[in-house]
Design an enzyme around this catalytic site. Structure first.
Site, PDB file in Angstrom:
ATOM      1  N   LYS A  66      16.450 -16.102  40.862  1.00 33.87           N
ATOM      2  CA  LYS A  66      15.473 -16.891  41.619  1.00 33.87           C
ATOM      3  C   LYS A  66      15.356 -18.285  41.012  1.00 33.87           C
ATOM      4  O   LYS A  66      15.334 -18.439  39.790  1.00 33.87           O
ATOM      5  CB  LYS A  66      14.124 -16.173  41.614  1.00 33.87           C
ATOM      6  CG  LYS A  66      13.060 -16.797  42.508  1.00 33.87           C
ATOM      7  CD  LYS A  66      11.795 -15.954  42.492  1.00 33.87           C
ATOM      8  CE  LYS A  66      10.697 -16.527  43.365  1.00 33.87           C
ATOM      9  NZ  LYS A  66       9.471 -15.687  43.337  1.00 33.87           N
ATOM     10  N   SER A 141       7.705 -14.458  47.610  1.00 31.67           N
ATOM     11  CA  SER A 141       8.480 -15.680  47.564  1.00 31.67           C
ATOM     12  C   SER A 141       9.920 -15.482  47.094  1.00 31.67           C
ATOM     13  O   SER A 141      10.725 -16.405  47.161  1.00 31.67           O
ATOM     14  CB  SER A 141       7.793 -16.690  46.632  1.00 31.67           C
ATOM     15  OG  SER A 141       7.719 -16.171  45.299  1.00 31.67           O
ATOM     16  N   SER A 165       5.500 -11.005  45.042  1.00 34.25           N
ATOM     17  CA  SER A 165       6.676 -11.785  45.425  1.00 34.25           C
ATOM     18  C   SER A 165       8.016 -11.147  45.117  1.00 34.25           C
ATOM     19  O   SER A 165       9.049 -11.631  45.569  1.00 34.25           O
ATOM     20  CB  SER A 165       6.620 -13.171  44.768  1.00 34.25           C
ATOM     21  OG  SER A 165       5.634 -13.962  45.370  1.00 34.25           O
TER      22      SER A 165
END
EC number: 6.3.5.7
Length: 471
Positions: A66, A141, A165
């Site tokens: 990420k 996210s 997330s």
């Protein structure tokens, strides 16, 4: 192919780390332009793969990271224009540990800006599509990491979980996502959103692959004062029979769910009973109010953490007259959702409202944690949906409050610091549905052992969106 299967083939000499890297790089180049899972790729991947020692424990495995997790020499944007050209001179501890064992960073995955969102629509660059339905979101996210796994663009991924997330996109994309106990994985190198809630977590397409990642990444870190001195024993914990466990189904999460989620929950309870778990309904009375407390505490911490991005020391320096004008122009680069949360956080921390909002939210957080501790004196695990429904269409949550409600079932684990694991539990039509297990503080291994038993009983591993030819 799953990560532990790739590793076994590399260990037997059937395939080289370079061949694995070439195969995944080719797949990303072919499929990701239509998916948008990656913001950037590691240009030195093949060179690094050729040099890696095939005898290392993770040799041959590539990891999607990420893009709010620092990677030395690789652009790390946090999904924001403010950090569009930021190349860290240091490495996140979690990434450094994986690389030390032979894993390679494939690339950096898309996310909602600074981790603020539940759909990856709030990336400053482009949205990521759900591999099971390109008209729907992958969640957020960590949507890029989840989509990359579901499309088999990577065998392993790292995400971060502040209010769900890792788990919510895992549910939307039919993969596994673990939010470890707070401090179980070092946060050094994670670009902060809300420091008392943030946690780096592994994502994969099987429980054994989660265990592989956690054994490598977890453990104490002198660079993170909040890290825990708990030795990781995740792969070891998966061996042997499932112990008799008491499973509590959270009553407050049983109403208002979609038909597919309700069906998945019913089927999961049947499976767990057949596996020998005793099942009972329990009450976590404060859980429905956890979302309100979260959206006071998280923005408050965000307003403090993001104050550093003014163009003087941190963040892209925008043109402006004198220092004040430059700072205003720099902060104007924040996206709408980031601005919204920073404004909320600044308000609740203001002297006239601090006790009315922030102080009360902290008191609520203590009560929520005390209730969870009491529950775990009665049961060994908690079960509830990860989300009330499967993935929603792009644009369906334009109202910010509607988007915030996506975190309804996930924020409790962050506010309490408890470990939580989302696992694939079925489908609603063509869309994956996820459920989550919560365990007492520090009992992350227990989550994986129970999830593995469910996976083996239902063949829920290996889920993959129908994109391209399988590796």
């Amino acid at each position: 192919m799953l990560a532990h299967e790739i590793r076994a083939r590399v260990a037997r000499g059937e395939v080289s780390p370079l061949e694995v890297a070439q195969a995944y790089l080719k797949r990303v180049q072919e499929l990701d332009p239509g998916l948008g899972a990656f913001l950037s790729l590691n240009e030195r991947l093949l060179e690094e793969a050729e040099a890696v020692d095939p005898g290392l424990p993770l040799a041959g495995l590539v990891v999607a990271v990420k893009d709010n997790i620092a990677t030395r020499g690789l652009r790390t944007t946090a999904g924001s224009r403010l950090l569009e050209n930021f190349v860290p001179p240091y490495e996140a501890t979690a990434v450094a540990r994986l690389k030390a064992l032979g894993a390679l960073v494939l690339g950096k995955t898309n996310l909602d800006e600074f981790g603020m969102g539940s759909s990856t629509e709030h990336s400053a660059f482009f949205p990521t599509k759900n591999p099971f339905d390109p008209d729907r979101v992958p969640g957020g996210s960590s949507g890029g990491s989840a989509a990359a796994l579901a499309a088999d663009l990577a065998p392993l991924a790292l995400g971060s979980d502040t209010g769900g997330s890792v788990r919510q996109p895992a549910a939307f994309c039919g993969v596994y996502g673990l939010k470890p106990t707070y401090g179980r994985v070092s946060r050094f190198g994670l670009i902060a959103y809300a420091s008392s809630l943030d946690q780096i977590g592994p994502m994969a397409r099987s429980v054994r692959d989660l265990a592989l990642l956690m054994d490598a990444a977890a453990g104490p870190d002198p660079l993170d004062a909040t890290s825990l001195d708990l030795p990781p024993r995740f792969q070891e914990a998966l061996e042997g029979p499932l112990p008799p466990l008491r499973l509590g189904v959270v009553r407050e999460a049983l109403a208002g769910n979609s038909p597919g989620v309700e069906r998945a929950l019913e089927e999961a309870l049947k499976v767990f009973r057949e596996l020998g778990l005793s099942v009972r309904e329990v009450s976590w009375p404060s859980l429905p109010q956890a979302l309100a407390a979260y959206y006071i505490l998280a923005p408050a911490e965000a307003s403090s953490n993001l104050a550093r991005y003014d163009g003087t020391l941190y963040g892209r320096r925008a043109a402006g007259e004198e220092v004040e004008g430059m700072m205003e122009a720099t902060r104007a680069l924040f996206g709408l959702e980031v601005k919204r949360r920073v404004l909320v956080g600044t308000f609740v921390l203001s002297s006239g409202y601090y006790e009315a909002y922030y102080g009360r939210a902290q008191a609520f957080r203590r009560r929520l944690k005390a209730e969870a501790q009491a529950l775990f004196r009665e049961v060994d695990l908690l079960l509830l949906p990860t989300t009330p429904h499967p993935a929603f269409p792009f644009g369906a949550r334009r109202d910010p409050l509607a988007m915030y409600r996506e975190d309804l079932y996930t924020v409790g684990a962050n506010l309490t610091g408890l470990p939580a694991l989302s696992f694939p539990a079925g489908f609603e039509g063509h869309l994956p549905v996820g459920l989550q297990l919560l365990a007492p503080w520090g009992e992350d291994e227990r989550l994986l052992r129970a999830a593995l038993a469910f996976e083996e009983a239902t063949a829920r591993a290996h889920l993959k969106a129908p994109l391209g030819e399988a590796l």
